[in-house]
Design an enzyme around this catalytic site. Sequence first.
Site, PDB file in Angstrom:
ATOM      1  N   GLU A  92      42.843  24.213  26.284  1.00 20.64           N
ATOM      2  CA  GLU A  92      41.400  24.224  26.106  1.00 20.64           C
ATOM      3  C   GLU A  92      40.937  23.703  24.750  1.00 20.64           C
ATOM      4  O   GLU A  92      39.860  23.126  24.653  1.00 20.64           O
ATOM      5  CB  GLU A  92      40.873  25.651  26.317  1.00 20.64           C
ATOM      6  CG  GLU A  92      41.002  26.172  27.730  1.00 20.64           C
ATOM      7  CD  GLU A  92      40.177  25.371  28.710  1.00 20.64           C
ATOM      8  OE1 GLU A  92      39.000  25.073  28.405  1.00 20.64           O
ATOM      9  OE2 GLU A  92      40.702  25.021  29.788  1.00 20.64           O
ATOM     10  N   SER A 130      33.869  82.439  62.996  1.00 22.98           N
ATOM     11  CA  SER A 130      34.349  83.695  62.400  1.00 22.98           C
ATOM     12  C   SER A 130      34.666  83.566  60.916  1.00 22.98           C
ATOM     13  O   SER A 130      34.945  84.585  60.267  1.00 22.98           O
ATOM     14  CB  SER A 130      35.593  84.185  63.145  1.00 22.98           C
ATOM     15  OG  SER A 130      35.263  84.564  64.461  1.00 22.98           O
TER      16      SER A 130
END
Length: 812
Positions: free
Chosen positions: A87, A466
Amino acid sequence: MLKWLVRLFILMILGTVLGVASLVGIYFYIKPQLPDVTALRDIKLATPMRVYTKDGELLAQFGEIRRIPLALADIPQPMIDAVLATEDARFYEHPGIDPIGIIRAATVWATSGQARQGASTITQQVARNFFLSNEKTLVRKIKEVFLAWRIEQNLTKDEILELYLNKIPLGYRSFGIGAAAQVYFGKEVKDLGLDEIAIIAGLPKAPSMLNPIRSPERAFARRNVVLGRMLETGKISQAQFNEASNMPIKASYHGAEVTLHAPYLGEMVRQKMVEQFGEDAYTMGLHVYTTVSAERQSAAQNALLDGIFAYDMRHGYRGATALLWKNGESPWDYQRITSYLANQNTYQPLTAAVVTKLGERSATLILKNGKQAELGWNGIKWARTFITDDRQSYAPKSARDVLKVGAQIWVREQGEELFLAQIPDVNAALVAMNPQNGAIEALVGGFSFELSKFNRVEQARRQIGSNIKPFLYATALEHGYTLASLINDAPINQWDPSKGPMWQPKNSPAVYDGPTPLRLGLAKSKNVMSVRLMRAIGLDTYIDGLTRFGFPKSAISPNESLALGAAEFTPFEVVRGYSVLANGGFLVTPYFIDRVTDSQEQTLYQATPTVACIDCQQPEYDVTAELTDNASESSGLAPHTISTQSTFLITDTLSTAIWGGNGWRGTGWRAARDLKRHDISGKTGTTNESRDAWFSGYTPNLVATSWIGFDNHQRGLGNAEFGGGAAQPIWIDFMKVALKNIPERKMPVPAGIITANINSETGLLTTGSGTSEYFKEGTEPTRYTAPLSDGDHVYSGDNQDLQGPVSTDDIF
């Protein structure tokens, strides 16, 4: 000639002056539009939110941008060399703009007619990525140049390079080399090979075109260009170049490196963080540490899946997902099969497969990963054909009774063996918490988050059955009853016309024992006793008692079926209610986020939960006082909503529900058999037509609730399914792991509790053989059972001698 040279020189001077003046003019014209580059020193890179267990395992990541910020010192030198060589080879030499690079790019363009080399430096790319758009205009390019120069005046080269390596877009929503290493190779940057480094370094030019997943051929060529430039700049040797340039492309997409599967909990965290921080939560780099441990969360996930699959196998095989080719048609070839399977979803732990060959008691499969596998008889023989939830066909005698060649099926792996499976219709939930402070220890909201994001732990309101009875009995203990108080276990046949159609609750099984102590009524889950007990204390008193366990009053319908669990609560609410029983009567507030830090690990939030503390200084408990938690806000103590003595008595009774006694088994007997611990208490729950099955149980430091049922409220689990056989195994499998290596620790007997020897048939004291029972001090019987003679009644006095304000109708 000389005169022309002088004129040319003057012209050059004028051109230079005009050029400089133009640049200065352009700079001052554009200057007001240029951002302050000093902000780069304090820039906060958009980083996703990451959610962890309390022991550091990543369980979720949120945010479209994938970024793993790295300090320059943590980036391997070969990666830096590769990026610079490709780059900006003169990065450490130019002042932000590279005139030599510009001239070189212009020369290449002039000679070839193509822009083969870029002229932007890394500093210019930083300027563009942080401050500018990607529009290709002269004004944008001029701004980029000036910004690059200003950046170079304010930041060091290393600071600029670090920003670049963490900001650059590299495809698949990865920004920066840390995220790209994870996305393409599933690795940290430090673990990348040279060929992989070169692939990533080649991406900034065109991430979409040079992508190693989408375009492996272009990525191969670009990688070798990068390696060639590294060779030219002397960063690698010829031998390294030869080896790396010949490596095949092996990139594949990797999601976030989640190490623990907990999507329902992750979604709960996401919602909380967005609620607190807004949309910035996705980009501000939050680290959210939950209260769950990796081991317990994993155990909960496995237990829930095993429970779902066990139910599914009990009820039969519903058939293959699809038949890809029929008998007599040309079989699909390997490529076509694998292409089809690649498009099928994966629902862990299920894997899609296709049957390619059948033996008498085996099948040959191609799995989604392309591998061939054998499905043995042990993984097939369970597959009786599903008819209804209560009926299945006869057991298969061969693989051909179950499977066909060309069928797309599902399999799951158990150990080293494959089992035929199917996407279950039934669903389940499991939540566990620390009853001492409300910290969630594990949470699973369903079979598959991919199939359904509906979180059954906090969103599914289901009838509790229950599972509600311990709260009824605890409320009765708060209002004068004892565990020795007798309630008549006999069918209810009375009808009150004002209450509509006749309601006749029945025991399950339909066994009635006559006058029975409360302890046995709860341990054996006697339905008619619960109804009689609720009538005795009053419906309003019972509802007030439920709110003291944290149940919302808005979810409670005031009718008699409430005694048997007709109310609809979420597992989250149920586990909170049971925590009150486990911790001595304190209503703790559940929480699942322990702390939140920013990207620099600075604490933004720290949980400060209220805690249960029996020995702490606090106002004396008063059952008649209005329920409030105002005192807890300043003291750090959870509100004390039920007496410690009552919770101890219920806990001891629910231990009886696990272990049974005198030749009978409690409803939770499987926990006694499998866990073999005496510090566990629990209660089953099953609703009408078995539409919901529950089990809730606890030790002093861990409480958990499991639920199983269909999302369709009208569909029952089957006549043979109950809380003990469908939901409790999930709870047990979780507790096997959660309680491993934790010594037994029964709830200590609190102050104000005494024992007395009673006759279980009368509830009175006895001088003969009897049962030792716990009582709140002052509520123990004061009379003795009289010796019996022919024709005498079993009681030595009238009904007022019974323990607790029990009416004649309630006893006989």
